[in-house]
Design an enzyme around this catalytic site. Structure first.
Site, PDB file in Angstrom:
ATOM      1  CB  SER A   1       8.583  -5.012   4.544  1.00  0.00           C
ATOM      2  OG  SER A   1       8.241  -4.824   3.198  1.00  0.00           O
TER       3      SER A   1
ATOM      4  CE1 TYR B   1       4.515  -8.909   5.315  1.00  0.00           C
ATOM      5  CE2 TYR B   1       4.573  -7.314   3.524  1.00  0.00           C
ATOM      6  CZ  TYR B   1       5.237  -8.135   4.421  1.00  0.00           C
ATOM      7  OH  TYR B   1       6.602  -8.164   4.439  1.00  0.00           O
TER       8      TYR B   1
ATOM      9  CE  LYS C   1       6.718  -7.778   8.187  1.00  0.00           C
ATOM     10  NZ  LYS C   1       7.406  -8.670   9.142  1.00  0.00           N
TER      11      LYS C   1
END
Ligand code: UD1
Length: 340
Positions: free
Chosen positions: A124, A149, A153
């Site tokens: 992302s 989150y 990644k």
């Protein structure tokens, strides 16, 4: 055969369709924690075929092991399965670290024991944090992630990099998505947020359908031309097609190094107000909206430099924002009318 983890989710389901249409056999693993098995029917409506499907949680190593013993013709893995709600990750960091990292580790543990050599990772633009330069290239230095989150990644990419640096005979591509939106133009699959959506486009289409009285615009006092935040919104079908390019790049060994990273966006920044106007123009539906305070953790503006993906992957976003928003709207109406 290609394994698509998280294949009943938003990007996973669209990628399964593109893979099947390109002639690949697909097997999906999904625990259905944030998706619905009915998505498989939507895929069948589009492709004429239901993909193979196994429902389980990748955090269970034994089940992953059993799966790889049963499916021994897999050539590549596209790993979408992960939790992705930014606010939830701030509230429940352990859930995010455990789910997103253990599933990745389990897959690699068993992949290294198997003959599978190719891995595509769903990353992302959040890995860039609040980037100092715009547009961001793959070489733009990463800042501290804005959420657990985002950190999962960043860490996942480091795990993959370290595995490859240790000399394991695997090759991987990490695809850093900007803001995926839209739906399949057939209207048979799309984004299916559980509960109240936190992302802009599902909130727009649900508001247009009358589910919410109005859209809240989170702040109009940013340092941008119209004061609202800017993002690079990428059509989900265009995005899915990049995964086919990534598989093609991995399979015949065309890579420049064993771990490559690509930004996937349009290269164009669009503000929240612009999104509202384009949606209204594309669908002829008037949207009620109200400007409220800023949302915690929002990046002011970010968009991609996609020249590396354009040149090296041979991939480019093609769908206009109008068409993308029209597809999102078509899907919203199809889904709501179907579930009446
Ligand atoms: C966020 C994450 C991204 C993640 C994605 C997953 C950040 C910085 N980015 O994207 O890493 O991959 O979610 O879903 O956390 N907006 C409104 N009203 C709304 C909803 C959104 O005005 O009701 C605005 C937001 O303030 C933002 C823009 O619309 O400026 C896009 O928001 P959203 O769709 O939630 O995406 P991101 O926050 O960019």
């Amino acid at each position: 055969m290609i394994l698509v983890t998280g294949g009943t989710g938003f990007i996973g389901s669209h990628t399964a369709v593109e893979l099947m249409e390109a002639g690949y056999e697909v097997v999906i693993i999904d625990d259905l924690s944030n998706s619905n098995e009915a998505v498989l029917d939507g895929i069948k409506k589009i492709t004429g075929k239901k993909p193979l499907f196994e429902k389980f949680d990748l955090c269970n190593l034994k089940l992953v092991d059993d799966f790889f013993k049963q499916y021994n013709t897999i050539k590549a893995i596209i790993h979408f399965a992960a939790k992705k709600a930014v606010p939830e990750s701030i509230e429940k960091p352990l859930l995010y670290y455990e789910n997103n990292l253990v599933s990745l580790i389990n897959l690699f543990k068993l992949m290294l024991k198997s003959s599978i050599r190719y891995f595509v990772f769903s990353s992302s633009c959040t890995v860039y944090g609040d980037a100092d330069e715009l547009p961001v290239t793959e070489k733009t230095p990463m800042k501290k992630a804005n959420s657990p989150y985002g950190n999962t990644k960043q860490i996942s990419e480091e795990i993959i990099e370290d595995i490859i640096a240790a000399g394991h005979p695997v090759k991987a591509v990490s695809l850093r998505y900007f803001n995926p939106i839209g739906a399949h133009p057939s209207g048979f699959i799309g984004e299916l947020p559980v509960g109240i959506p936190s992302n802009l486009v599902p909130f727009i289409t649900q508001t247009a359908f009358g589910i919410h009285p109005e859209l809240m615009v989170y702040g109009n006092n940013y340092n941008t031309p119209d004061g609202t935040c800017i993002r690079d919104y990428i059509d989900v079908v265009d995005l899915s097609k990049a995964h086919i390019k990534a598989i093609e790049r991995l399979l015949p060994g065309k890579m420049k190094s064993d771990f490559e990273i690509f930004n996937l966006g349009t290269g164009k920044g669009v503000s929240v107000f612009e999104m509202i106007h384009v949606f209204e123009k594309a669908t002829n539906v008037k949207l009620k909206f109200r400007v409220t305070g800023r949302r915690e953790g929002d990046v002011e503006q970010i968009w991609a430099d996609t020249s590396y993906a354009n040149k090296e992957l041979g991939w480019k976003a093609e769908t206009s924002l109008e068409d993308t928003l029209r597809s999102a709207w078509k899907w919203e109406k199809y889904y709501r009318n179907q579930s009446k």
